[in-house]
Structures are given as structure tokens and as C-alpha cells.
Design a protein around this motif. Structure first.
Motif, short mmCIF file in Angstrom:
data_model
loop_
_atom_site.label_atom_id
_atom_site.label_comp_id
_atom_site.label_asym_id
_atom_site.label_seq_id
_atom_site.Cartn_x
_atom_site.Cartn_y
_atom_site.Cartn_z
N VAL A 1 0.77 -1.32 0.00
CA VAL A 1 -0.16 0.02 -0.07
C VAL A 1 1.03 1.33 -0.01
O VAL A 1 0.17 2.23 -0.56
CB VAL A 1 -1.07 -0.06 1.12
CG1 VAL A 1 -2.18 -1.22 1.18
CG2 VAL A 1 -0.45 0.04 2.49
N VAL A 2 2.06 1.19 0.66
CA VAL A 2 2.80 2.37 0.48
C VAL A 2 3.48 2.39 -0.96
O VAL A 2 3.90 1.72 -1.44
CB VAL A 2 4.13 2.22 1.60
CG1 VAL A 2 4.90 3.66 1.53
CG2 VAL A 2 3.37 2.07 2.97
N LEU B 1 5.64 6.81 3.59
CA LEU B 1 4.81 6.72 4.31
C LEU B 1 4.04 8.09 4.80
O LEU B 1 2.84 8.05 5.24
CB LEU B 1 5.40 6.40 5.78
CG LEU B 1 5.72 4.89 5.61
CD1 LEU B 1 6.72 4.59 6.98
CD2 LEU B 1 4.55 3.87 5.81
N GLY B 2 4.61 9.15 4.48
CA GLY B 2 4.02 10.52 4.59
C GLY B 2 3.22 10.53 3.57
O GLY B 2 2.00 11.58 4.11
N ALA B 3 3.25 10.10 2.61
CA ALA B 3 2.26 10.33 1.23
C ALA B 3 1.08 9.52 1.30
O ALA B 3 0.83 9.24 0.10
CB ALA B 3 3.14 10.50 0.18
N VAL B 4 0.77 8.60 2.29
CA VAL B 4 0.10 7.45 2.24
C VAL B 4 -1.49 8.00 2.28
O VAL B 4 -2.08 8.89 2.89
CB VAL B 4 0.14 6.60 3.56
CG1 VAL B 4 -0.87 5.40 3.51
CG2 VAL B 4 1.47 5.98 3.49
N ALA C 1 -5.73 0.35 5.78
CA ALA C 1 -5.22 -1.05 5.68
C ALA C 1 -3.97 -1.26 6.73
O ALA C 1 -4.21 -2.04 7.65
CB ALA C 1 -4.74 -1.43 4.32
N LEU C 2 -3.23 -0.39 7.06
CA LEU C 2 -2.03 -0.58 8.03
C LEU C 2 -2.97 -0.57 9.54
O LEU C 2 -2.19 -1.19 10.35
CB LEU C 2 -1.31 0.67 7.89
CG LEU C 2 -0.31 0.68 6.75
CD1 LEU C 2 0.48 1.84 6.38
CD2 LEU C 2 0.76 -0.67 6.67
#
Length: 146
Positions: A46-47, A68-71, A78-79
Motif C-alpha cells: 500500500v505504500v 509513508l508520509g504520502a499514504v 489497511a495499516l
């Protein structure tokens, strides 16, 4: 089970905020590996992929941190789902293990006077530290009548 050996379900749940750590605390190695693997797989799926190739570890990690900052919302959901289910599973496993240890303590087990671990009352020695229990515990006696 010695009082210091009892696992705390709430601590396992708190550690499971990083999926796998709570299960490792409970010494459930297969579950710890599976939860951590599921979390890593979710991150990889997902990242967004970083721009740097994986052959440059520091650049790869910096790119992953940027990713991770732009997730997006779906990816963070999901995470979060994996993390929440890991926490719940670690807590449930900890409660179950605690109940099992309490049942074991109710079955007439005693603690070794030397190491403090649970021992089988039918044995004449501690199977953990090999202390002879008849000599160390005057209340037990030798078990022989005569």
C-alpha cells in the motif's frame, strides 16, 4: 509459575502496536512472525514505491519514509486494520495464557525454593534447576512411610 514469569495481556497489547512484538513477548514465535510479515507485506503493497533503488539502503529508507508520509486514506486504513487486529489478538492470547497459568497453579503445583519456578509435586527434585526438594523443603518430606 513464578509471579515474575506471568505475562501481562495489556503489556502484550501495547507492544502489539508494532505487529509481532506483543506476540514475541508472549513467546508465540509463529504468530509473531506471521503478524510482522503481514504488516510488512501490507506496507510493501500500500505504500508508494520510493524513487531510489533498493541497492542503496539509506536512500531506500529515506524514500520509504517519504512514501509513508504520502499514504492515502485507504492505505492508512489497511495499516491501521492490521495493527488493531494484532493488538486484539495479542491481548486475547495473553488473557488465554494467563487463565491457563492460573488453572495450572490450581492443580496443586508448588514452587521450587531455589529457582521459584513451578514444579511437579510428585518429583523429588526440581526439573529446572535439579535441586533435591526433600532436602530443601522440610514440609514435603520424603513421601515414604515407614
Amino acid at each position: 509459575m513464578a509471579p515474575n514469569d506471568r505475562k501481562r495481556p495489556w503489556l502484550a497489547a501495547m507492544l502489539a502496536l508494532q505487529p509481532g512484538l506483543g506476540h514475541a513477548y508472549l513467546r508465540s514465535w509463529v504468530r509473531a512472525t506471521l503478524w510482522f510479515g503481514l504488516w510488512v507485506a501490507t506496507v510493501l503493497v500500500v505504500v508508494p514505491a520510493p524513487g531510489a533503488p533498493a541497492t542503496e539502503p539509506l536512500a531506500f529508507l529515506a524514500g520509504l519514509a517519504d512514501g509513508l508520509g504520502a499514504v492515502e486514506f485507504e492505505a492508512s486504513l489497511a495499516l491501521a486494520s492490521v495493527t488493531v487486529f494484532s493488538v486484539l489478538d495479542a491481548y486475547w492470547l495473553g488473557v488465554r495464557e494467563l487463565a491457563r497459568s492460573d488453572d495450572f497453579a490450581d492443580e496443586g503445583t508448588t514452587a521450587c525454593p531455589t529457582c521459584g519456578r513451578d514444579i511437579d509435586p510428585e518429583l523429588a527434585f526440581c526439573h529446572w534447576c535439579t535441586t533435591e526438594l526433600d532436602a530443601a523443603d522440610p514440609e514435603r518430606g520424603s513421601g515414604e512411610t515407614g
